[in-house]
Design a protein around this motif. Structure first.
Motif, PDB file in Angstrom:
ATOM      1  N   ARG A  84      13.613  49.594 -42.774  1.00  0.00           N
ATOM      2  CA  ARG A  84      14.794  50.500 -42.593  1.00  0.00           C
ATOM      3  C   ARG A  84      15.282  50.453 -41.356  1.00  0.00           C
ATOM      4  N   VAL A  85      16.325  49.499 -41.040  1.00  0.00           N
ATOM      5  CA  VAL A  85      16.733  49.205 -39.737  1.00  0.00           C
ATOM      6  C   VAL A  85      18.025  50.349 -39.479  1.00  0.00           C
ATOM      7  N   GLY A  86      17.920  51.200 -38.618  1.00  0.00           N
ATOM      8  CA  GLY A  86      18.676  52.062 -38.427  1.00  0.00           C
ATOM      9  C   GLY A  86      19.777  51.986 -36.977  1.00  0.00           C
ATOM     10  N   ASP A  87      19.391  50.858 -36.222  1.00  0.00           N
ATOM     11  CA  ASP A  87      20.201  50.621 -35.207  1.00  0.00           C
ATOM     12  C   ASP A  87      20.105  49.350 -34.760  1.00  0.00           C
ATOM     13  N   ILE A  88      20.816  48.605 -33.915  1.00  0.00           N
ATOM     14  CA  ILE A  88      20.736  47.301 -33.282  1.00  0.00           C
ATOM     15  C   ILE A  88      21.025  47.422 -32.021  1.00  0.00           C
ATOM     16  N   THR A  89      19.974  47.121 -30.950  1.00  0.00           N
ATOM     17  CA  THR A  89      20.270  47.297 -29.710  1.00  0.00           C
ATOM     18  C   THR A  89      19.895  46.145 -28.984  1.00  0.00           C
ATOM     19  N   THR A  90      20.880  45.727 -28.011  1.00  0.00           N
ATOM     20  CA  THR A  90      20.563  44.538 -27.276  1.00  0.00           C
ATOM     21  C   THR A  90      20.770  44.770 -25.847  1.00  0.00           C
ATOM     22  N   ALA A  91      20.015  44.023 -24.997  1.00  0.00           N
ATOM     23  CA  ALA A  91      20.132  44.061 -23.531  1.00  0.00           C
ATOM     24  C   ALA A  91      19.713  42.400 -23.047  1.00  0.00           C
ATOM     25  N   GLY A  92      20.503  42.012 -22.106  1.00  0.00           N
ATOM     26  CA  GLY A  92      20.593  40.833 -21.341  1.00  0.00           C
ATOM     27  C   GLY A  92      21.234  40.617 -20.245  1.00  0.00           C
ATOM     28  N   LEU A  93      21.567  39.280 -19.984  1.00  0.00           N
ATOM     29  CA  LEU A  93      22.036  39.001 -18.623  1.00  0.00           C
ATOM     30  C   LEU A  93      23.223  37.852 -18.884  1.00  0.00           C
ATOM     31  N   ARG A  94      24.416  37.971 -18.157  1.00  0.00           N
ATOM     32  CA  ARG A  94      25.558  37.166 -18.566  1.00  0.00           C
ATOM     33  C   ARG A  94      26.121  36.772 -17.121  1.00  0.00           C
ATOM     34  N   ALA A  95      26.896  35.477 -17.368  1.00  0.00           N
ATOM     35  CA  ALA A  95      27.475  34.949 -16.001  1.00  0.00           C
ATOM     36  C   ALA A  95      28.795  34.568 -16.409  1.00  0.00           C
ATOM     37  N   ARG A  96      29.935  34.396 -15.333  1.00  0.00           N
ATOM     38  CA  ARG A  96      31.113  34.242 -15.668  1.00  0.00           C
ATOM     39  C   ARG A  96      31.602  33.324 -14.300  1.00  0.00           C
ATOM     40  N   LYS A  97      32.449  32.093 -14.586  1.00  0.00           N
ATOM     41  CA  LYS A  97      32.653  31.569 -13.414  1.00  0.00           C
ATOM     42  C   LYS A  97      34.336  31.081 -13.604  1.00  0.00           C
ATOM     43  N   GLY A  98      35.029  31.196 -12.684  1.00  0.00           N
ATOM     44  CA  GLY A  98      36.451  31.023 -12.623  1.00  0.00           C
ATOM     45  C   GLY A  98      36.808  29.513 -12.400  1.00  0.00           C
ATOM     46  N   LEU A  99      37.619  28.864 -13.011  1.00  0.00           N
ATOM     47  CA  LEU A  99      38.197  27.624 -13.092  1.00  0.00           C
ATOM     48  C   LEU A  99      39.612  27.379 -12.628  1.00  0.00           C
ATOM     49  N   PRO A 100      40.012  26.426 -12.478  1.00  0.00           N
ATOM     50  CA  PRO A 100      41.511  26.159 -12.252  1.00  0.00           C
ATOM     51  C   PRO A 100      42.553  26.432 -13.509  1.00  0.00           C
ATOM     52  N   LEU A 101      43.899  26.864 -13.167  1.00  0.00           N
ATOM     53  CA  LEU A 101      44.820  27.067 -14.267  1.00  0.00           C
ATOM     54  C   LEU A 101      44.503  28.316 -15.155  1.00  0.00           C
ATOM     55  N   GLY A 102      43.871  29.181 -14.333  1.00  0.00           N
ATOM     56  CA  GLY A 102      43.613  30.600 -15.189  1.00  0.00           C
ATOM     57  C   GLY A 102      42.462  30.516 -16.311  1.00  0.00           C
ATOM     58  N   ILE A 103      41.493  29.368 -16.133  1.00  0.00           N
ATOM     59  CA  ILE A 103      40.303  29.379 -17.075  1.00  0.00           C
ATOM     60  C   ILE A 103      39.291  29.673 -16.608  1.00  0.00           C
ATOM     61  N   ASP A 104      38.390  30.815 -17.334  1.00  0.00           N
ATOM     62  CA  ASP A 104      37.235  31.055 -16.965  1.00  0.00           C
ATOM     63  C   ASP A 104      36.323  30.723 -18.172  1.00  0.00           C
ATOM     64  N   VAL A 105      34.927  30.591 -17.605  1.00  0.00           N
ATOM     65  CA  VAL A 105      33.974  30.156 -18.568  1.00  0.00           C
ATOM     66  C   VAL A 105      32.913  31.257 -18.642  1.00  0.00           C
ATOM     67  N   SER A 106      32.097  31.639 -19.456  1.00  0.00           N
ATOM     68  CA  SER A 106      31.003  32.382 -19.481  1.00  0.00           C
ATOM     69  C   SER A 106      29.750  32.326 -20.415  1.00  0.00           C
ATOM     70  N   ALA A 107      28.654  32.562 -19.945  1.00  0.00           N
ATOM     71  CA  ALA A 107      27.462  32.579 -20.962  1.00  0.00           C
ATOM     72  C   ALA A 107      26.632  33.645 -20.720  1.00  0.00           C
ATOM     73  N   PHE A 108      25.877  33.911 -21.889  1.00  0.00           N
ATOM     74  CA  PHE A 108      24.907  34.964 -21.896  1.00  0.00           C
ATOM     75  C   PHE A 108      23.501  34.769 -22.743  1.00  0.00           C
ATOM     76  N   TYR A 109      22.390  35.610 -22.458  1.00  0.00           N
ATOM     77  CA  TYR A 109      21.390  35.524 -23.167  1.00  0.00           C
ATOM     78  C   TYR A 109      20.917  36.993 -23.118  1.00  0.00           C
ATOM     79  N   ALA A 110      20.249  37.476 -24.441  1.00  0.00           N
ATOM     80  CA  ALA A 110      20.090  38.841 -24.658  1.00  0.00           C
ATOM     81  C   ALA A 110      18.726  38.972 -25.714  1.00  0.00           C
ATOM     82  N   ASP A 111      17.912  39.880 -25.438  1.00  0.00           N
ATOM     83  CA  ASP A 111      17.069  40.403 -26.432  1.00  0.00           C
ATOM     84  C   ASP A 111      17.837  41.415 -27.492  1.00  0.00           C
ATOM     85  N   VAL A 112      17.257  41.126 -28.747  1.00  0.00           N
ATOM     86  CA  VAL A 112      17.583  42.149 -29.788  1.00  0.00           C
ATOM     87  C   VAL A 112      16.343  43.041 -29.556  1.00  0.00           C
TER      88      VAL A 112
END
Length: 243
Positions: free
Chosen positions: A92-120
């Motif tokens: 009987r799952v009443g909620d889903i809770t996540t917590a983790g880390l994420r990173a974002r890096k700017g690139l030329p031409l207005g482009i950004d890339v990002s990545a994340f990892y989290a535990d449920v």
């Protein structure tokens, strides 16, 4: 090594906050019962799409070539139908809770890339993913910034099924001193692929709306965010460092 130490403490605080926010705070491993009804499996997929899809957690402005952001985040969502989870998974799952880390890096031409990892939290699952963002309008003193983003996430550590999401979003934001409010609309596709061949795969397609506010305090930024994803309401929080 001040920044890594700060991130570890921030991540621990967010994880604890998310865990305490969960009304169940007990183990609810993601499982799938043999012979589960298609309607119940679909409800699971709807909830998972809302909870595990890539989150904006930031305004539209591009970071620029030398910009980098790292931080911790947490998210909380009450499931839409606990009875459907009970019938489909035996839990009987009443909620889903996540917590983790994420990173974002700017690139030329207005482009950004990002990545994340989290535990449920309180489950056997974890998440990883990332996004590609393009600032189609950089914005200025009197004009807002506008960006498009393509995101991906995948749920791992679950034996009974595979689950991943794709999302596309448009975000608009405008900074005012230390505050940058933002809002956006998007579309999320989630697919649940059971390992049991007697259960059909389920794909869901949901529209979503989100809004948040970034508070910048020097290098530190705090970003609370709310999201309506299909029938689900999700709350998210990011604490980070932007260089």
């Amino acid at each position: 090594m001040l920044i890594p130490r700060t991130l570890r403490r921030t991540g621990a605080c967010l994880a604890l906050t998310a865990w305490l926010a969960s009304p169940l705070a007990v183990a609810n491993d993601f499982e799938l019962q043999s012979g589960a009804a298609a309607s119940d499996v679909r409800q699971m997929s709807e909830d998972l799409a809302a909870a595990t899809s890539y989150k904006a957690l930031g305004p539209a402005e591009a970071f620029g070539l030398i910009g980098t952001g790292v931080g911790a985040f947490a998210g909380y969502m009450a499931t839409d139908d606990e009875d459907a989870w009970q019938r489909a998974s035996g839990n009987r799952v009443g909620d889903i809770t996540t917590a983790g880390l994420r990173a974002r890096k700017g690139l030329p031409l207005g482009i950004d890339v990002s990545a994340f990892y989290a535990d449920v939290l309180n489950t056997d699952g974890s998440l990883f993913g990332g996004a590609l963002q393009y600032a189609i309008w950089e914005g200025g003193v009197a004009t807002p910034g506008i960006a498009l983003r393509l995101g991906y996430s995948q749920l791992t550590g679950v034996d009974d099924f595979d689950y991943d999401t794709w999302s596309v979003d448009a975000t608009i934001s405008k900074g005012f001193a230390m505050l940058t409010p933002y809002a956006g609309v998007g579309y999320v596709t989630g697919e649940l692929d059971p390992s049991d061949s007697s259960i059909d795969a389920e794909r869901v397609d949901n529209g979503r709306f989100f809004a948040g506010l970034r508070l910048s305090l020097g290098l530190i930024d705090i970003t609370p965010e709310i999201e309506q994803n299909g029938d689900n309401f999700v709350t998210n929080l990011r604490l980070g460092i932007t260089l």
